[in-house]
Design a protein around this motif. Structure first.
Motif, short mmCIF file in Angstrom:
data_model
loop_
_atom_site.label_atom_id
_atom_site.label_comp_id
_atom_site.label_asym_id
_atom_site.label_seq_id
_atom_site.Cartn_x
_atom_site.Cartn_y
_atom_site.Cartn_z
N ALA A 264 0.83 -1.21 0.00
CA ALA A 264 0.00 0.00 0.00
C ALA A 264 0.86 1.26 0.00
O ALA A 264 0.59 2.22 -0.74
N TRP A 265 1.92 1.25 0.81
CA TRP A 265 2.79 2.43 0.92
C TRP A 265 3.76 2.56 -0.25
O TRP A 265 4.43 3.59 -0.39
N SER A 266 3.83 1.54 -1.11
CA SER A 266 4.78 1.59 -2.22
C SER A 266 4.48 2.71 -3.21
O SER A 266 5.33 3.08 -4.03
N VAL A 267 3.28 3.27 -3.14
CA VAL A 267 2.91 4.36 -4.04
C VAL A 267 3.65 5.65 -3.70
O VAL A 267 3.72 6.57 -4.53
N LEU A 268 4.23 5.73 -2.50
CA LEU A 268 4.98 6.91 -2.08
C LEU A 268 6.47 6.63 -2.09
O LEU A 268 6.92 5.54 -1.73
N SER A 269 7.24 7.63 -2.47
CA SER A 269 8.70 7.51 -2.44
C SER A 269 9.20 7.66 -1.01
O SER A 269 8.47 8.09 -0.11
N ILE A 273 7.41 9.94 2.06
CA ILE A 273 7.08 9.40 3.38
C ILE A 273 7.79 10.21 4.47
O ILE A 273 7.20 10.58 5.48
N GLU A 274 9.07 10.49 4.25
CA GLU A 274 9.83 11.25 5.24
C GLU A 274 9.25 12.65 5.44
O GLU A 274 9.29 13.21 6.54
N ALA A 275 8.67 13.21 4.38
CA ALA A 275 8.09 14.55 4.47
C ALA A 275 6.86 14.60 5.37
O ALA A 275 6.42 15.68 5.77
N LEU A 276 6.31 13.45 5.73
CA LEU A 276 5.14 13.40 6.61
C LEU A 276 5.52 13.40 8.08
O LEU A 276 4.66 13.61 8.95
N VAL A 277 6.78 13.17 8.38
CA VAL A 277 7.19 13.04 9.78
C VAL A 277 6.99 14.34 10.54
O VAL A 277 6.43 14.36 11.65
N SER A 278 7.40 15.46 9.97
CA SER A 278 7.30 16.75 10.67
C SER A 278 5.86 17.22 10.87
O SER A 278 5.46 17.54 12.00
N PRO A 279 5.03 17.28 9.81
CA PRO A 279 3.66 17.76 10.04
C PRO A 279 2.84 16.84 10.94
O PRO A 279 2.00 17.31 11.71
N SER A 280 3.09 15.55 10.87
CA SER A 280 2.36 14.64 11.76
C SER A 280 2.77 14.86 13.20
O SER A 280 1.94 14.77 14.12
N ARG A 281 4.04 15.21 13.42
CA ARG A 281 4.51 15.51 14.78
C ARG A 281 3.80 16.74 15.33
O ARG A 281 3.38 16.76 16.50
N SER A 282 3.62 17.75 14.50
CA SER A 282 2.95 18.98 14.95
C SER A 282 1.53 18.71 15.41
O SER A 282 1.06 19.26 16.41
N LEU A 283 0.84 17.84 14.70
CA LEU A 283 -0.54 17.52 15.04
C LEU A 283 -0.62 16.70 16.32
O LEU A 283 -1.51 16.91 17.16
#
Length: 306
Positions: A264-269, A273-283
């Motif tokens: 499922a996650w193979s659709v993202l590079s 995926i790494e770019a989601l770490v920071s905004p998810s941390r803020s939330l």
């Protein structure tokens, strides 16, 4: 997958899980469920999460949830559906989420930045949802059907929907991994508790409906297997602590779980995926600041539930 990619997927998945599951401990959510005659807390939460499955019996819920006592769930279902129908509770959960998200975010001065973060994460993860094969994932498929038919009103409600589908998808894969490694539901719960990074023991036992005899039997079994040790907390209650062997077993299960979501996650590079770490941390910081995961229930803010 390489180890950094795997770790980033785990991190983002854990935060999506937290964004989904914070509502289970909310008094605001409990009041929404009480409007339909359900007790706030366990009863309302069981109804809301199970509702996409339809008017199922305790056996279906027990199999899907995995780490709840079947005997306990048999006292809840189908009684719950005689109080509020599944169709009612599907909508009630959306109403509860809307109220909860408004309570968390509406009065914050940084709501614009948080809205941007929620939009960024939801937009990025939606292709992962579209790439999911739900075969064999009963709870995830039913949940996805219910949520994709609903139009969210805010970026936070949208992210909750995305997070919920992702959470149930990985959760169904986690159940399959536990079955593969021969770890029963109560043992999986006990091992999670024993990490000291999830539910407190009494809270886990109560919310999952296990008797003292069942709980102590599982505790003794895992201790004899060398997977936990048992001490005492400040009140004199048993306090399990995981051993290296227990951690190895949990990691084995987690690696299998990683494999169940890799396609499922193979659709993202890797970079996406790494770019989601920071905004998810803020939330997730908002959840921590709000006290969404109460100290009476958790040893520290929750990262995962089976």
């Amino acid at each position: 997958m390489n180890s950094q990619r795997t770790q980033n997927i785990r991190t983002v998945s854990s935060r999506l899980n937290s964004f989904h599951s914070a509502m289970y401990f909310s008094e605001t959510v409990g009041r929404e469920y009480a409007k339909h005659g359900l007790e706030p807390g366990v009863e309302g939460n069981l109804a809301g999460r199970s509702a996409p499955l339809g008017r199922v019996n305790a056996g279906v819920v027990s199999a899907a949830y995995y780490n709840y006592s079947h005997a306990f769930l048999s006292t809840q279902f189908p009684k719950i559906w005689d109080t509020a129908s599944p169709e009612t509770m599907v909508q009630a959960r959306f109403d509860a989420v809307a109220a909860f998200m408004a309570e968390l975010f509406d009065s914050r001065e940084d709501i614009a930045l948080l809205t941007e973060a929620a939009t960024q994460v939801a937009t990025a993860v939606e292709p992962v949802l579209a790439n999911m094969d739900f075969s064999g994932r009963v709870l995830a498929q039913a949940t996805a059907d219910a949520l994709t038919a609903h139009k969210p009103n805010t970026a936070f409600e949208r992210l909750w929907g995305v997070a919920t589908i992702a959470r149930e998808f990985r959760g169904d894969g986690h159940v399959a991994s536990l079955v593969t490694t021969g770890v029963p539901g109560i043992d999986a719960l006990m091992l999670d508790v024993a990490t000291g990074a999830s539910f407190k023991p009494r809270a886990a036992q109560k919310t999952r409906g296990y008797t003292d005899e069942e709980w102590k039997a599982a505790q003794s079994r895992l201790a004899e297997a060398g997977l936990i040790t048992v001490g005492e907390d400040e009140r004199g209650f048993d306090l399990p602590a995981i051993t290296d062997a227990g951690r190895d077993l949990k990691e084995q299960v987690e690696q299998l779980t990683d494999g169940t979501v890799a396609a499922a996650w193979s659709v993202l590079s890797d970079e996406e995926i790494e770019a989601l770490v920071s905004p998810s941390r803020s939330l997730i910081k908002v959840l921590a600041q709000s006290g969404a995961f109460p100290a009476s229930v958790f040893a520290q803010p929750a990262k995962k539930t089976s």
